[in-house]
Motif scaffolding. Structure first.
Motif, short mmCIF file in Angstrom:
data_model
loop_
_atom_site.label_atom_id
_atom_site.label_comp_id
_atom_site.label_asym_id
_atom_site.label_seq_id
_atom_site.Cartn_x
_atom_site.Cartn_y
_atom_site.Cartn_z
N ALA A 30 0.57 -1.06 -0.15
CA ALA A 30 -0.04 -0.06 -0.06
C ALA A 30 0.67 1.62 0.11
CB ALA A 30 -0.84 -0.10 1.38
N ASN A 31 2.32 1.56 1.01
CA ASN A 31 2.25 2.35 1.17
C ASN A 31 3.40 2.80 -0.33
OD1 ASN A 31 2.32 2.91 3.66
ND2 ASN A 31 4.32 2.60 4.08
N ILE A 32 4.50 1.79 -0.77
CA ILE A 32 4.71 2.11 -2.47
C ILE A 32 3.53 2.70 -3.67
CG2 ILE A 32 5.28 0.82 -4.80
CD1 ILE A 32 6.65 -1.48 -2.80
N VAL A 33 1.88 2.01 -3.46
CA VAL A 33 1.39 3.00 -4.10
C VAL A 33 0.98 3.90 -4.20
CG1 VAL A 33 -1.15 2.50 -5.53
CG2 VAL A 33 0.38 0.22 -5.15
N ASP A 34 0.65 4.41 -2.80
CA ASP A 34 0.18 5.77 -2.45
C ASP A 34 1.89 6.34 -2.51
OD1 ASP A 34 -2.11 5.05 -1.07
OD2 ASP A 34 -1.27 4.34 0.61
N GLU A 35 2.93 6.11 -2.66
CA GLU A 35 3.88 7.34 -2.66
C GLU A 35 3.70 7.42 -3.77
OE1 GLU A 35 8.92 7.68 -2.51
OE2 GLU A 35 7.78 5.91 -1.93
N ILE A 36 3.70 6.82 -4.90
CA ILE A 36 4.07 7.21 -6.56
C ILE A 36 2.48 7.84 -6.74
CG2 ILE A 36 2.72 6.11 -8.52
CD1 ILE A 36 4.77 3.90 -7.87
N ASP A 37 0.92 7.88 -6.22
CA ASP A 37 0.04 8.77 -6.21
C ASP A 37 0.54 9.89 -5.55
OD1 ASP A 37 -2.55 6.93 -7.21
OD2 ASP A 37 -2.45 5.52 -5.66
N GLY A 38 0.59 9.80 -4.54
CA GLY A 38 0.97 11.67 -4.06
C GLY A 38 1.88 12.07 -4.53
N ARG A 39 3.40 10.90 -5.34
CA ARG A 39 4.53 12.26 -6.76
C ARG A 39 3.87 12.18 -7.59
NH1 ARG A 39 9.55 12.44 -4.65
NH2 ARG A 39 9.59 10.70 -3.02
N ALA A 40 3.42 11.91 -8.38
CA ALA A 40 2.54 12.09 -9.70
C ALA A 40 1.06 12.67 -9.61
CB ALA A 40 2.13 10.81 -9.77
N SER A 41 0.40 13.78 -8.44
CA SER A 41 -0.39 14.44 -8.32
C SER A 41 0.03 14.98 -8.46
CB SER A 41 -0.80 14.17 -7.15
OG SER A 41 -0.14 14.49 -5.79
N VAL A 42 1.95 15.94 -8.18
CA VAL A 42 2.19 17.18 -8.39
C VAL A 42 2.46 17.14 -10.10
CG1 VAL A 42 4.33 18.23 -8.42
CG2 VAL A 42 2.93 16.82 -5.55
N ILE A 43 2.43 16.18 -10.84
CA ILE A 43 2.53 15.86 -12.24
C ILE A 43 0.88 16.36 -12.89
CG2 ILE A 43 2.64 14.77 -14.24
CD1 ILE A 43 5.12 12.78 -12.44
N TYR A 44 0.69 16.11 -11.96
CA TYR A 44 -1.10 16.17 -12.40
C TYR A 44 -1.50 17.56 -12.68
CZ TYR A 44 -3.01 11.72 -13.28
OH TYR A 44 -3.14 10.19 -13.96
N ALA A 45 -0.70 18.20 -10.98
CA ALA A 45 -1.51 19.18 -11.10
C ALA A 45 -0.40 20.48 -12.40
CB ALA A 45 -1.01 19.67 -9.93
N GLN A 46 0.72 20.77 -11.96
CA GLN A 46 1.76 20.85 -12.69
C GLN A 46 1.59 21.14 -14.56
OE1 GLN A 46 4.81 23.73 -12.62
NE2 GLN A 46 3.45 23.30 -14.15
N GLU A 47 0.58 19.75 -14.64
CA GLU A 47 0.10 20.02 -16.58
C GLU A 47 -1.19 20.61 -16.12
OE1 GLU A 47 -1.79 16.31 -19.15
OE2 GLU A 47 -0.38 16.21 -17.89
N PHE A 48 -2.15 20.91 -14.62
CA PHE A 48 -2.96 21.26 -14.88
C PHE A 48 -3.09 22.84 -15.07
CE2 PHE A 48 -6.71 23.59 -12.85
CZ PHE A 48 -7.83 22.55 -13.56
N LEU A 49 -1.67 23.38 -14.63
CA LEU A 49 -1.70 25.03 -14.76
C LEU A 49 -1.25 25.41 -15.37
CD1 LEU A 49 -0.51 25.15 -11.06
CD2 LEU A 49 -2.56 25.31 -11.90
N SER A 50 -0.65 24.66 -16.37
CA SER A 50 0.71 24.97 -17.71
C SER A 50 -1.04 25.46 -18.36
CB SER A 50 1.25 23.91 -18.36
OG SER A 50 0.31 22.34 -19.17
N TYR A 51 -0.43 26.35 -19.70
CA TYR A 51 -1.14 26.20 -20.75
C TYR A 51 -1.86 25.44 -21.65
CZ TYR A 51 -2.60 28.93 -24.86
OH TYR A 51 -3.05 29.26 -26.51
N VAL A 52 -1.00 24.35 -21.74
CA VAL A 52 -1.28 23.04 -22.43
C VAL A 52 -2.79 22.62 -22.55
CG1 VAL A 52 -0.24 20.86 -23.31
CG2 VAL A 52 1.48 22.87 -23.59
#
Length: 368
Positions: free
Chosen positions: A156-178
């Motif tokens: 569970a910790n492995i998947v949660d860690e990846i979820d947490g890190r990948a959420s920031v990638i999602y956020a940056q993509e959403f904030l971008s013009y693209v």
């Protein structure tokens, strides 16, 4: 032949045939892919992980095309000793691995008394699925509910860690013009403040998201309703993390100024104020980890990380003499078992479905 020669022959040890015990037989693992009508992309084993299993004497039967979601062809697995077979044949293995719980039609194709390891999903709370497992006498376990020797839910910790890190990638993509956002960076540049990221909640996903956002250069605040948990968060993420206790007015102000809001489960029961949504400004990215799984976008990373644990998991199983012996001697594995030999042993699932639950420790004591 003299009497002396006869007696000599009788005293010499004669070769004897014996039956091979269960744990001496090669363990057969069936690896099946995700259902095409779901959004699931994650997978449990990489080719290299498969190679480590086959080199230890385990037979791996992989469904044709099972690893398509993580961009590995069948040949990558066959090169490491896996046998590429039909889904039906993979389901006939001693132990079947599937990221999500199997559906009824697939459970019915498994051998009676076989073992199924998956990750927990809401489908495990469906009565027809549980009844199918019980009818076939399947021992079914959820890997993310199991604990390691140091009482950590490592899967569970492995998947949660990846979820947490990948959420920031999602956020940056959403904030971008693209991505349709305002066209801003999380990180500030000379003369400009960085974006404000508000993480609400506790646990591995929340901490990983906070660390990833700080690494990206954002101004990060983590809020929770438990002071001890905030102290742990500070120790885990470092002094650069701003930790704030949840109070209605403070929460309202933090939400009002945030550019990104990432929501995990709080330590104590908590309901967000109904009027909180009016404080959220336009073009804010909001992600709730209970509803969105960012790790779906990086399934190969998930497979690589989980493979490391699964290889150790099955190596220990071989050392202990098989599934039954491992269950009997490992309380952390017992914690993840939902069904055992035709009996429902998970209290939460039993309570939700209104079914009878049996204590797995009592069953193990009676059978070993």
């Amino acid at each position: 032949m003299t009497e002396k020669e006869k007696s000599t022959i009788e005293l010499e040890p004669q070769p004897q045939s014996r039956k091979e015990t269960d744990h001496e037989k090669s363990l057969r693992i069936g690896l099946v892919g995700n259902y095409e009508d779901t959004e699931e992309t994650r997978f449990l084993l990489t080719p290299e992980g498969c190679g480590l299993l086959t080199s230890s004497g385990i037979t791996v039967l992989m469904e044709t095309g099972a690893a398509t979601d993580i961009s590995f062809p069948d040949s990558s697995y066959s090169e490491f000793g896996a046998k590429i077979v039909s889904r039906e044949e993979a389901l006939k293995a001693d132990v079947v691995l599937s990221y999500l719980p199997l559906r009824v039609n697939d459970i019915q194709k498994m051998n009676n008394g076989a073992t199924l390891f998956t990750m927990m999903d809401q489908s495990m709370f469906e009565k027809n699925v549980v009844e199918a497992l019980l009818e076939k006498g399947i021992t079914a376990g959820c890997l993310d509910n199991m604990y390691s020797f140091n009482d950590e839910p490592v899967f569970a910790n492995i998947v949660d860690e990846i979820d947490g890190r990948a959420s920031v990638i999602y956020a940056q993509e959403f904030l971008s013009y693209v991505g349709g956002g305002k066209g801003v960076l999380l990180a500030g540049v000379a003369g400009l403040n960085p974006c404000e990221v508000l993480v609400i909640g506790d646990g591995t996903a929340a901490y990983s998201a906070a660390k990833a956002a700080m690494a990206a250069g954002a101004y990060v605040t983590l809020m929770n309703n438990d002071i001890s948990a905030l102290q742990v968060a500070k120790q885990c993420c470092g002094d650069s993390l701003n930790t704030v206790a949840i109070h209605p007015r403070v929460l309202f102000n933090k939400v009002k100024s945030a550019d990104v809001i990432l929501i995990a489960e709080c330590t104590r029961p908590f309901e967000f104020p109904k009027n909180l949504s009016v404080a959220i400004k336009d073009s804010v990215y909001v992600l709730n980890f209970s509803e969105t799984k960012p790790s779906l976008s990086v399934p190969r990373t998930v497979a690589m990380a989980l493979s490391n644990v699964l290889v150790n998991f099955f190596s220990e199983m071989l050392i202990k003499g098989g599934v039954e012996s491992m269950l009997a001697s490992t309380s952390g594995v017992q914690a993840g078992i939902v069904c055992y030999r035709g009996k429902l042993v998970d209290k939460l699932v039993a309570s939700y479905l209104g079914m009878t639950c049996v204590d797995i420790k009592v069953m193990l004591a009676a059978t070993n």
